[in-house]
Write an enzyme that holds these catalytic residues in place. Structure first.
Site, PDB file in Angstrom:
ATOM      1  N   GLU A  40      38.694  27.238 -53.688  1.00  0.00           N
ATOM      2  CA  GLU A  40      37.651  26.461 -53.006  1.00  0.00           C
ATOM      3  C   GLU A  40      37.517  25.077 -53.640  1.00  0.00           C
ATOM      4  OE1 GLU A  40      32.916  27.051 -51.886  1.00  0.00           O
ATOM      5  OE2 GLU A  40      33.740  28.054 -53.638  1.00  0.00           O
ATOM      6  N   LYS A 113      33.283  26.960 -43.948  1.00  0.00           N
ATOM      7  CA  LYS A 113      32.428  27.962 -44.588  1.00  0.00           C
ATOM      8  C   LYS A 113      31.160  28.194 -43.770  1.00  0.00           C
ATOM      9  CE  LYS A 113      30.562  28.955 -49.229  1.00  0.00           C
ATOM     10  NZ  LYS A 113      30.535  28.421 -50.620  1.00  0.00           N
ATOM     11  N   CYS A 155      34.261  31.830 -50.607  1.00  0.00           N
ATOM     12  CA  CYS A 155      33.300  32.143 -51.666  1.00  0.00           C
ATOM     13  C   CYS A 155      32.116  32.977 -51.173  1.00  0.00           C
ATOM     14  CB  CYS A 155      32.859  30.856 -52.348  1.00  0.00           C
ATOM     15  SG  CYS A 155      32.153  31.119 -54.004  1.00  0.00           S
TER      16      CYS A 155
END
Length: 278
Positions: A40, A113, A155
């Site tokens: 990330e 995300k 994440c």
């Protein structure tokens, strides 16, 4: 399918980080990996440890200099490359994104995300809502030229089982989880990724940042990138302190057989799950 997870330390200098990533991606390709995933925000430190407007300048457009170099690298090495960056869609609209580049250097697509955290505890601070808009792509999958369909969770997304299941329903055979995680999440790292793999019967590659960001926070990112098979077993795992290219050979042919044997998709009851969408 030979694939690789690349974990590395970073500093507050994009050029240095991109050069380091290029070196490690070339190593992965030289070792035979056809799909390579970086961590990330690979081109930056993990800047959401604080709220500071100067970090907004780290964002780049998809056609910006970092992605141009990654596209050339993918073309040179003939790989599929997942290169997560801080994306500037337009002024004031910034995403935590994972572009997927094909072996011809073309863009296969971008995942943004979906779940954006704000957390502050003694061992972990992430004020991401200051920096990132919630992703608008949904949980898309990417068919690749290497006859494998991949999905991505970035994440914090990994804490949401609905996201992992949606990728399976959309055809994912491998799910990559580029991450910058530290502190209290350590005990969840293996547990959650193994659970996603076994519940959805696909391979999972967790790709974590490692070490202490130079020019960032003093948190120690614990690395420990890993590959998990569709029965939830850890195939291989990287160190918790060093840059590393973690290569794995994944036998995709086992996925249909396990899914037939275990019946998880056959026995689902979506007619009973309406509350999940409320």
């Amino acid at each position: 399918m030979r694939t690789a997870a690349v974990q590395m330390g970073t500093e507050y200098d994009t050029e240095s980080n991109v050069k380091r990533a290029e070196h490690l991606v070339r190593e992965a390709a030289d070792r035979g990996a056809r799909i390579v995933c970086l961590q990330e925000l690979f081109h930056t430190v993990y800047f959401p440890f604080e709220m500071n407007a100067r970090h907004l300048d780290l964002a780049e457009p998809i056609d910006g200099p970092t992605m141009e170099r990654m596209r050339e690298l993918a073309r040179e090495m003939r790989i599929v490359l997942i290169a997560p960056i801080y994306e500037k869609a337009l002024d004031g609209l910034l995403y935590n994104s994972a572009p997927v580049i094909g072996p011809d250097g073309g863009l296969l697509g971008v995942y943004r995300k979906s779940h954006i955290p704000i957390v502050s505890v003694p061992t972990l601070t992430g004020v991401e809502k200051y920096y990132f808009a919630p992703g608008d792509t949904g949980f898309i999958t990417f068919p690749t030229p290497y006859d494998v369909t991949i999905g991505i969770l970035i994440c914090y997304d990994r804490h949401f089982p609905e996201a992992a299941r949606t990728l399976a329903l959309n055809g994912a055979q491998i799910v990559y989880v580029p991450t910058a995680t530290t502190g209290m999440s350590r005990y969840l790292w293996e547990l959650e990724l193994q659970a996603h793999a076994v519940d959805n019967i696909y391979y999972v590659g967790g790709v974590n940042r490692v070490g202490v960001d130079q020019g960032g926070s003093d948190s120690h990112f614990y690395g420990s990138s890993m590959w998990v098979d569709p029965k939830g077993r850890i195939i291989s795992q990287a160190s918790d302190s060093e840059d590393e290219v973690l290569v794995a050979d994944l036998d995709l042919s086992v996925i249909p057989q396990i899914r037939n044997d275990w019946g998880f998709f056959r026995d689902r009851r979506p007619d009973l799950y309406g509350q999940l969408s409320s």
